[in-house]
Design a protein around this motif. Structure first.
Motif, PDB file in Angstrom:
ATOM      1  N   VAL A 113       0.854  -1.172   0.000  1.00  0.00           N
ATOM      2  CA  VAL A 113       0.000   0.000   0.000  1.00  0.00           C
ATOM      3  C   VAL A 113       0.897   1.232   0.000  1.00  0.00           C
ATOM      4  O   VAL A 113       1.948   1.247   0.656  1.00  0.00           O
ATOM      5  CB  VAL A 113      -0.927   0.004   1.220  1.00  0.00           C
ATOM      6  CG1 VAL A 113      -1.805   1.254   1.240  1.00  0.00           C
ATOM      7  CG2 VAL A 113      -1.781  -1.250   1.242  1.00  0.00           C
ATOM      8  N   ARG A 114       0.518   2.264  -0.733  1.00  0.00           N
ATOM      9  CA  ARG A 114       1.318   3.481  -0.788  1.00  0.00           C
ATOM     10  C   ARG A 114       1.515   4.060   0.615  1.00  0.00           C
ATOM     11  O   ARG A 114       0.563   4.230   1.375  1.00  0.00           O
ATOM     12  CB  ARG A 114       0.661   4.520  -1.700  1.00  0.00           C
ATOM     13  CG  ARG A 114       0.818   4.194  -3.161  1.00  0.00           C
ATOM     14  CD  ARG A 114      -0.054   5.079  -4.044  1.00  0.00           C
ATOM     15  NE  ARG A 114       0.166   4.781  -5.457  1.00  0.00           N
ATOM     16  CZ  ARG A 114      -0.338   3.748  -6.099  1.00  0.00           C
ATOM     17  NH1 ARG A 114      -1.104   2.897  -5.429  1.00  0.00           N
ATOM     18  NH2 ARG A 114      -0.072   3.548  -7.371  1.00  0.00           N
ATOM     19  N   GLY A 115       2.764   4.343   0.954  1.00  0.00           N
ATOM     20  CA  GLY A 115       3.092   4.884   2.262  1.00  0.00           C
ATOM     21  C   GLY A 115       3.311   3.829   3.318  1.00  0.00           C
ATOM     22  O   GLY A 115       3.496   4.172   4.497  1.00  0.00           O
ATOM     23  N   ALA A 116       3.308   2.556   2.939  1.00  0.00           N
ATOM     24  CA  ALA A 116       3.502   1.473   3.916  1.00  0.00           C
ATOM     25  C   ALA A 116       4.536   0.492   3.389  1.00  0.00           C
ATOM     26  O   ALA A 116       5.015   0.600   2.253  1.00  0.00           O
ATOM     27  CB  ALA A 116       2.174   0.767   4.188  1.00  0.00           C
ATOM     28  N   GLU A 117       4.918  -0.475   4.219  1.00  0.00           N
ATOM     29  CA  GLU A 117       5.874  -1.502   3.824  1.00  0.00           C
ATOM     30  C   GLU A 117       5.174  -2.609   3.033  1.00  0.00           C
ATOM     31  O   GLU A 117       3.987  -2.891   3.239  1.00  0.00           O
ATOM     32  CB  GLU A 117       6.541  -2.107   5.072  1.00  0.00           C
ATOM     33  CG  GLU A 117       7.357  -1.127   5.892  1.00  0.00           C
ATOM     34  CD  GLU A 117       8.574  -0.615   5.134  1.00  0.00           C
ATOM     35  OE1 GLU A 117       9.121  -1.391   4.318  1.00  0.00           O
ATOM     36  OE2 GLU A 117       8.973   0.549   5.352  1.00  0.00           O
ATOM     37  N   GLY A 118       5.932  -3.242   2.163  1.00  0.00           N
ATOM     38  CA  GLY A 118       5.391  -4.350   1.409  1.00  0.00           C
ATOM     39  C   GLY A 118       5.388  -5.647   2.203  1.00  0.00           C
ATOM     40  O   GLY A 118       6.134  -5.812   3.173  1.00  0.00           O
ATOM     41  N   TRP A 119       4.512  -6.574   1.786  1.00  0.00           N
ATOM     42  CA  TRP A 119       4.394  -7.863   2.487  1.00  0.00           C
ATOM     43  C   TRP A 119       4.180  -8.960   1.448  1.00  0.00           C
ATOM     44  O   TRP A 119       3.596  -8.717   0.384  1.00  0.00           O
ATOM     45  CB  TRP A 119       3.224  -7.817   3.461  1.00  0.00           C
ATOM     46  CG  TRP A 119       3.211  -8.978   4.434  1.00  0.00           C
ATOM     47  CD1 TRP A 119       2.455 -10.102   4.370  1.00  0.00           C
ATOM     48  CD2 TRP A 119       4.008  -9.102   5.607  1.00  0.00           C
ATOM     49  NE1 TRP A 119       2.713 -10.932   5.433  1.00  0.00           N
ATOM     50  CE2 TRP A 119       3.686 -10.347   6.223  1.00  0.00           C
ATOM     51  CE3 TRP A 119       4.983  -8.296   6.211  1.00  0.00           C
ATOM     52  CZ2 TRP A 119       4.289 -10.778   7.397  1.00  0.00           C
ATOM     53  CZ3 TRP A 119       5.583  -8.721   7.390  1.00  0.00           C
ATOM     54  CH2 TRP A 119       5.231  -9.957   7.969  1.00  0.00           C
ATOM     55  N   ALA A 120       4.677 -10.163   1.762  1.00  0.00           N
ATOM     56  CA  ALA A 120       4.563 -11.296   0.843  1.00  0.00           C
ATOM     57  C   ALA A 120       4.027 -12.502   1.587  1.00  0.00           C
ATOM     58  O   ALA A 120       4.307 -12.703   2.777  1.00  0.00           O
ATOM     59  CB  ALA A 120       5.915 -11.627   0.221  1.00  0.00           C
ATOM     60  N   ARG A 121       3.278 -13.327   0.869  1.00  0.00           N
ATOM     61  CA  ARG A 121       2.718 -14.558   1.439  1.00  0.00           C
ATOM     62  C   ARG A 121       2.692 -15.607   0.342  1.00  0.00           C
ATOM     63  O   ARG A 121       2.220 -15.337  -0.770  1.00  0.00           O
ATOM     64  CB  ARG A 121       1.320 -14.306   1.984  1.00  0.00           C
ATOM     65  CG  ARG A 121       0.699 -15.494   2.745  1.00  0.00           C
ATOM     66  CD  ARG A 121      -0.685 -15.107   3.245  1.00  0.00           C
ATOM     67  NE  ARG A 121      -1.311 -16.176   4.003  1.00  0.00           N
ATOM     68  CZ  ARG A 121      -1.239 -16.317   5.322  1.00  0.00           C
ATOM     69  NH1 ARG A 121      -0.549 -15.439   6.042  1.00  0.00           N
ATOM     70  NH2 ARG A 121      -1.867 -17.302   5.944  1.00  0.00           N
ATOM     71  N   THR A 122       3.187 -16.819   0.645  1.00  0.00           N
ATOM     72  CA  THR A 122       3.252 -17.903  -0.331  1.00  0.00           C
ATOM     73  C   THR A 122       2.468 -19.104   0.183  1.00  0.00           C
ATOM     74  O   THR A 122       2.675 -19.548   1.328  1.00  0.00           O
ATOM     75  CB  THR A 122       4.706 -18.333  -0.603  1.00  0.00           C
ATOM     76  OG1 THR A 122       5.443 -17.197  -1.076  1.00  0.00           O
ATOM     77  CG2 THR A 122       4.758 -19.438  -1.648  1.00  0.00           C
ATOM     78  N   VAL A 123       1.577 -19.605  -0.665  1.00  0.00           N
ATOM     79  CA  VAL A 123       0.757 -20.772  -0.326  1.00  0.00           C
ATOM     80  C   VAL A 123       0.974 -21.827  -1.396  1.00  0.00           C
ATOM     81  O   VAL A 123       0.890 -21.542  -2.597  1.00  0.00           O
ATOM     82  CB  VAL A 123      -0.740 -20.396  -0.246  1.00  0.00           C
ATOM     83  CG1 VAL A 123      -1.585 -21.633   0.013  1.00  0.00           C
ATOM     84  CG2 VAL A 123      -0.961 -19.351   0.837  1.00  0.00           C
ATOM     85  N   ASP A 124       1.284 -23.053  -0.967  1.00  0.00           N
ATOM     86  CA  ASP A 124       1.554 -24.142  -1.903  1.00  0.00           C
ATOM     87  C   ASP A 124       0.453 -25.187  -1.792  1.00  0.00           C
ATOM     88  O   ASP A 124       0.385 -25.917  -0.797  1.00  0.00           O
ATOM     89  CB  ASP A 124       2.918 -24.779  -1.606  1.00  0.00           C
ATOM     90  CG  ASP A 124       3.319 -25.794  -2.662  1.00  0.00           C
ATOM     91  OD1 ASP A 124       2.560 -25.960  -3.648  1.00  0.00           O
ATOM     92  OD2 ASP A 124       4.384 -26.418  -2.520  1.00  0.00           O
ATOM     93  N   ASN A 125      -0.445 -25.209  -2.791  1.00  0.00           N
ATOM     94  CA  ASN A 125      -1.541 -26.177  -2.826  1.00  0.00           C
ATOM     95  C   ASN A 125      -2.325 -26.200  -1.516  1.00  0.00           C
ATOM     96  O   ASN A 125      -2.621 -27.257  -0.953  1.00  0.00           O
ATOM     97  CB  ASN A 125      -1.029 -27.568  -3.167  1.00  0.00           C
ATOM     98  CG  ASN A 125      -0.687 -27.713  -4.631  1.00  0.00           C
ATOM     99  OD1 ASN A 125      -1.515 -28.116  -5.447  1.00  0.00           O
ATOM    100  ND2 ASN A 125       0.546 -27.341  -4.989  1.00  0.00           N
TER     101      ASN A 125
END
Length: 628
Positions: A113-125
């Motif tokens: 989101v603009r003005g915030a930190e990025g985040w990642a999430r990975t889901v495998d099946n």
């Protein structure tokens, strides 16, 4: 058997079977999410037609860390602010796409989101693999890998990477067509396949995604009625294709495949084009949300209208009004500088006394010469003459015989006077015996399209294009029965530019097309090289032939061979090799066509079921003049 609750992973797989049928389905859902997020630029990257990898990046509003986790849960969505599902205005709203895809593939979501930190999430099946901070510009990037890799029952029903890529490309085209305000890029296996900018308007966007020539050969549609708004682009009737795959329909910005709208298009173009041809159309219908049900199909490709009669009538009237306003417009002619290269050919000087009077090839005798013993009623007339031909000037004789008596033929060349309206050519043959030649002998040509023949029992009119089309088809059938069609090599191989899926289809069938006498070779990602054409087709246009064949092959299943689709493929080739309406034929050519028709089975109708000839018996003619 007792009733039980299904486990979550099985529920997700069942939902995936409804929403995610193939890579193109997953890609469609991801792009729709990007559009709903307010993206102005969407980048797409595919590997192996989407079977190995699908990546969608956008510059939309993005998601926070907790929202990413919630987006991967079933029936969680930001697109329904309340429970009024009938008033939905977003592309997606069911909340099943991301968890369904994640249950049958490895899905990595990165968002900021603009003005915030990025985040990642990975889901495998369906199982969480990892999550944590991520560095990326504002927006979202979703990567889907190894779709259905752990569901072999689904994986084995997917088609080849080329076929899946073609479906993905079509899905992106339709979504990009609906949103000309958004820029799209599509890469396949590292090569850029589609680029459209956001600066172009709707007509330019439609032309860029279908055919560049559509911009000069289409009309725009703009109609409003009872709260419904219809817009779009419709190709002229003469700008048509061999299959209906070039008809794009949108309801409230959503690509749909609706039988009602398809039928309305067919009705609007009725009697304006052959039944085997289809219009190139992109229609955008905006309907109040309460007047349309977009939740009929899980993939939202079908809709149901509250008042279908109103919608159909609006589409038909909107198309017809736009086409009527086009007036006499047809497919654009060659450029003016190309036409300026043509020069009138001067007539030759009069032949000396005692010469045979025959003209060189390409020259026609115009007017009438009563000095000739064969002049008179036995001559066949056909419309059309070239500028610069000799023009007759019959003068009345001193005895006052006038135009019906003895006239003097003026052979002066006229370059600046209007060309003669007809040419004359000897046709001495008497009407033949009906039993031997039921179609008679040629007496002339009307509108450069219809042959007029005199039979022993009446007058015969022949559609030269329809008749010759059938004759070429029957010749091709006989040649195929003997092994293969003879090929004619082109002096200079011709390059035909097509989209990549069309080239893939032609390349896959190149061996079978060679049996038809058409030798094709891949010439880069989006072009085919034509080296030979069927000898039966003569000087057929290779570009038009190859384009129509690509459409024809796309219309039937890959499991069928071209020989199993003999009528369709050979009919397409025959159409391109037949004598066109508008071509002036000599009396010898007209008679040769009549004789071959008499000896060819099924020559009474063309390849599309239309009659090739009609006869007016002597009694019918007498009734026309009141003699009976």
């Amino acid at each position: 058997m007792s009733i039980r609750r299904l486990p979550e992973h099985l529920v997700n797989r069942i939902a995936a079977g409804e929403v995610v049928e193939r890579p193109a389905s997953a890609l469609k859902e991801l792009v729709e999410n990007a559009l709903d997020a307010g993206a102005t630029r969407i980048g797409i990257a595919l590997s192996d037609g989407g079977l190995a990898r699908i990546e969608v990046s956008d510059d939309g509003c993005g998601m926070a860390a907790d929202e990413i986790a919630l987006a991967l849960e079933r029936h969680a969505t930001s697109k329904l602010p309340d429970e009024a599902i009938e008033n939905v205005v977003t592309m997606g709203f069911r909340g099943e796409a991301l968890p369904s895809i994640a249950s049958v593939a490895r899905v990595a979501i990165e968002s900021r989101v603009r003005g915030a930190e990025g985040w990642a999430r990975t889901v495998d099946n369906g199982r969480l693999e990892r999550e944590g901070p991520a560095a990326l510009p504002p927006g979202t990037r979703v990567v889907v890998e190894q779709l259905f890799a752990r569901v072999p029952a689904r994986r084995k029903f997917l088609r080849s990477p080329r076929a899946e890529y073609a479906a993905c490309l079509d899905a992106v085209r339709r979504l990009a067509m609906a949103r000309p305000d958004v820029a799209f890029t599509l890469e396949h296996d590292g090569r850029r396949a589609l680029v459209v900018t956001s600066a172009e308007g709707r007509p330019a966007r439609v032309a860029a995604l279908t055919d560049r020539a559509l911009a000069d050969n289409a009309v725009t549609i703009d109609l409003e009625r009872e709260g419904l708004v219809l817009g779009g682009v419709a190709g002229l009737p003469t700008f048509n294709r061999g299959v209906a795959d070039h008809q794009y329909l949108f309801v409230n910005g959503r690509p749909v495949k609706d039988r009602l709208l398809i039928g309305a298009i067919r009705g609007a173009y009725a009697e304006m084009m052959p039944r085997d041809r289809h219009a190139v159309v992109a229609l955008f219908l905006d309907v109040p949300p309460s007047e349309v049900d977009v939740n009929v199909h899980p993939a939202k490709t079908e809709v149901r209208f509250r008042d279908p009669a109103l919608v159909r009538g609006m589409v038909v009237s909107g198309l017809r009004r736009a086409l009527d306003e086009a007036g006499f417009r047809s497919v654009q002619r060659p450029a003016a500088d190309a036409m300026a290269m043509w020069r009138p050919e001067p007539s030759l000087s009069p032949s000396p006394s005692g010469a045979s009077g025959e003209l060189p090839p390409g020259q026609f005798r115009s007017g009438w010469e009563p000095d000739r013993p064969d002049a008179g009623l036995g001559w066949g007339l056909s419309a059309g003459a070239a500028l610069g031909e000799t023009s007759p000037t019959p003068n009345p004789s001193p005895e006052g015989e006038g135009l019906y008596g003895r006239a003097v033929h003026d052979r002066r060349t006229t370059f600046f006077t209007p060309p003669p309206a007809a040419r004359a050519e000897p046709a001495w043959a008497p009407p033949p015996d009906t039993a031997e030649h039921p179609l008679g002998v040629a007496r002339g040509q009307v509108a450069k399209t219809y042959i007029v023949a005199e039979a022993a029992d009446g007058l015969v009119l022949v559609d030269q294009h329809a008749a010759h089309e059938r004759l070429v088809l029957e010749r091709m059938r006989r040649a195929l029965a003997g092994g293969r069609v003879a090929a004619q090599a082109l002096l200079i191989p011709e390059v035909v530019e097509l989209d990549e899926p069309a080239c893939d289809r032609l390349e896959a069938r190149a061996g079978e097309l060679a049996e038809f006498g058409l030798d094709l070779e891949r010439f880069g990602p989006r072009a085919m090289l034509v080296r030979t054409t069927p000898a039966l087709l003569g000087t057929a246009d290779p570009k038009g032939l190859v384009t129509d064949l690509a459409d024809e092959i796309a219309a039937f299943d890959e499991a069928l061979s071209l020989r199993e689709r003999l009528d369709a493929v050979a009919g397409t080739m025959a159409c391109h090799g037949s004598v066109r309406a508008g071509r002036i034929l000599s009396v010898v050519e007209m008679n040769a066509l009549l004789r071959e028709m008499e000896a060819t089975p099924h020559s009474g109708q063309c390849n599309h079921g239309r009659p090739t000839w009609v006869k007016l018996a002597h009694g019918d003619i007498e009734r026309l003049f009141g003699r009976r």
